[in-house]
Scaffold this active site. Structure first.
Site, short mmCIF file in Angstrom:
data_model
loop_
_atom_site.label_atom_id
_atom_site.label_comp_id
_atom_site.label_asym_id
_atom_site.label_seq_id
_atom_site.Cartn_x
_atom_site.Cartn_y
_atom_site.Cartn_z
N HIS A 90 20.49 50.02 4.89
CA HIS A 90 21.43 50.99 4.28
C HIS A 90 22.06 50.45 2.99
O HIS A 90 23.05 51.00 2.53
CB HIS A 90 22.53 51.37 5.28
N CYS A 143 19.65 54.49 -15.45
CA CYS A 143 18.54 53.55 -15.63
C CYS A 143 18.33 52.75 -14.33
O CYS A 143 18.95 53.03 -13.31
CB CYS A 143 18.79 52.63 -16.83
P1 OAD Z 1 28.82 53.18 14.70
O1 OAD Z 1 30.25 53.16 14.31
O2 OAD Z 1 28.13 54.47 14.80
O3 OAD Z 1 28.63 52.43 16.09
C1 OAD Z 1 29.22 51.18 16.33
C2 OAD Z 1 28.78 50.73 17.69
O4 OAD Z 1 29.29 49.43 17.91
C3 OAD Z 1 29.24 51.61 18.84
O5 OAD Z 1 28.16 51.89 19.71
C4 OAD Z 1 30.31 50.76 19.53
O6 OAD Z 1 30.35 50.98 20.93
C5 OAD Z 1 29.81 49.36 19.22
N1 OAD Z 1 30.82 48.30 19.21
C6 OAD Z 1 32.12 48.36 18.81
N2 OAD Z 1 32.70 47.16 18.89
C7 OAD Z 1 31.75 46.30 19.34
C8 OAD Z 1 31.74 44.91 19.62
N3 OAD Z 1 32.83 44.12 19.44
N4 OAD Z 1 30.58 44.36 20.08
C9 OAD Z 1 29.49 45.12 20.27
N5 OAD Z 1 29.44 46.44 20.02
C10 OAD Z 1 30.56 47.02 19.55
O7 OAD Z 1 28.08 52.17 13.68
P2 OAD Z 1 26.52 52.09 13.34
O8 OAD Z 1 25.70 52.35 14.53
O9 OAD Z 1 26.33 50.83 12.60
O10 OAD Z 1 25.53 54.61 7.64
O11 OAD Z 1 26.39 53.30 12.35
C11 OAD Z 1 25.16 53.58 11.77
C12 OAD Z 1 25.37 54.12 10.38
O12 OAD Z 1 26.29 55.24 10.43
C13 OAD Z 1 26.04 53.16 9.42
O13 OAD Z 1 25.14 52.25 8.85
C14 OAD Z 1 26.62 54.08 8.40
C15 OAD Z 1 27.20 55.13 9.32
O14 OAD Z 1 27.38 56.39 8.76
C16 OAD Z 1 25.64 54.83 6.34
O15 OAD Z 1 26.67 54.61 5.75
C17 OAD Z 1 24.38 55.32 5.73
#
Ligand code: OAD
Length: 256
Positions: free
Chosen positions: A129, A140
């Site tokens: 991402h 550019c």
């Molecule tokens: P999310 O915010 O969707 O999910 C975070 C996950 O981490 C959840 O499943 C939580 O349960 C888990 N979590 C929270 N604290 C934790 C901890 N201490 N240890 C382990 N797990 C924990 O974030 P992403 O899955 O990364 O995209 O989101 C995917 C994409 O959505 C991001 O890259 C971003 C967002 O929109 C873009 O910006 C393109």
């Protein structure tokens, strides 16, 4: 069916020991999401304190939003850059460096834009991402690195505006990075560690399913079950910064 108790940590190690008996060198790959940086004090996107609870993604993270109000979009990214610069990698990041240094972890595929894996010392990274510390020209092909949070929208030397080099909603991912990820997940993954991702943003949400179809064992680390838990061989519930170091310690011992 995945097992959802904390004792799963032990059974995952037993399972991996059995695979190890059949294969001399295990190829491990990690797929990480914002939960891996939660222990550093960086908010995730979803969930009760998530960024998308307090901010509207459509106003801040789309090409249309940037076209309408680049100043507002840059203000939000500058705020996030400033926040990340105040934080440090946590034990989850560092333990993946250890697994790489031991020659067991081949790749880290991350959805995170915060650079914390790199700051911890990880190599062989694919940032699917983008990276919040990189800006690219809207006109550019110029890209620059930012080491501080910009106070106003930065400009390219060509005279046009720079934008954050991250993937926004409605945009495609870098094709080379996606193809490389597919290749790794299909051909180079015996064990996929899925760490701190909600598994709802595509195409990355499909990555564990692809690896599974190609024979990988899926070990998930999350504080809550996710859609990936349905196909995970092991879902280890708990904070990545607490549980992942224990898992890595046990895996390294198997190899010794
Ligand atoms: P999310 O915010 O969707 O999910 C975070 C996950 O981490 C959840 O499943 C939580 O349960 C888990 N979590 C929270 N604290 C934790 C901890 N201490 N240890 C382990 N797990 C924990 O974030 P992403 O899955 O990364 O995209 O989101 C995917 C994409 O959505 C991001 O890259 C971003 C967002 O929109 C873009 O910006 C393109």
């Amino acid at each position: 069916m995945s097992q959802l108790k904390n004792s799963v940590l032990e059974s995952s190690i037993t399972g991996i020991k059995q695979i190890k008996q059949k294969k001399a060198k295990l190829q491990i790959v990690a797929l990480t999401g914002s939960g891996v940086s939660k222990g550093s004090g960086i908010p995730t996107f979803r969930g009760k304190d998530g960024l998308w609870k307090n901010y509207n993604a459509m106003d801040l993270a789309t090409p249309q939003a940037f076209g309408r109000d680049p100043k507002l979009v840059w203000e939000w990214y500058s705020w996030r850059i400033g926040l990340i610069l105040e934080k440090n990698p946590n034990p989850a990041h560092y333990t993946l460096v250890k697994l790489q240094d031991e020659g067991l972890l081949k790749w880290i595929i991350t959805q995170n834009v915060d650079s914390l894996h790199m700051r911890a010392g990880s190599k062989n990274m694919l940032e699917v991402h983008g990276n919040i510390f990189r800006a690219k020209c809207t006109s550019c092909s110029n890209k620059i690195m930012l080491d501080t949070a910009p106070e106003k929208p930065p400009m390219c030397e060509c005279g046009e505006m720079l934008r954050p080099d991250v993937v926004w909603f409605g945009e495609s991912l870098d094709q080379q990075i996606i193809m490389k990820s597919y290749d790794i997940l299909t051909n180079e993954t015996d064990i996929l560690l899925v760490i701190g991702t909600s598994g709802v943003v595509y195409p990355v949400a499909d990555f564990p399913f692809l690896a599974k179809r190609n024979g990988a064992i899926i070990v998930e680390f999350n504080v809550d079950p996710t859609p990936i838990s349905q196909i995970a061989d092991y879902t280890i519930l708990g904070k990545a910064e607490e549980i992942l170091p224990k898992f890595v310690e046990a895996i390294v011992k198997i190899e010794e």
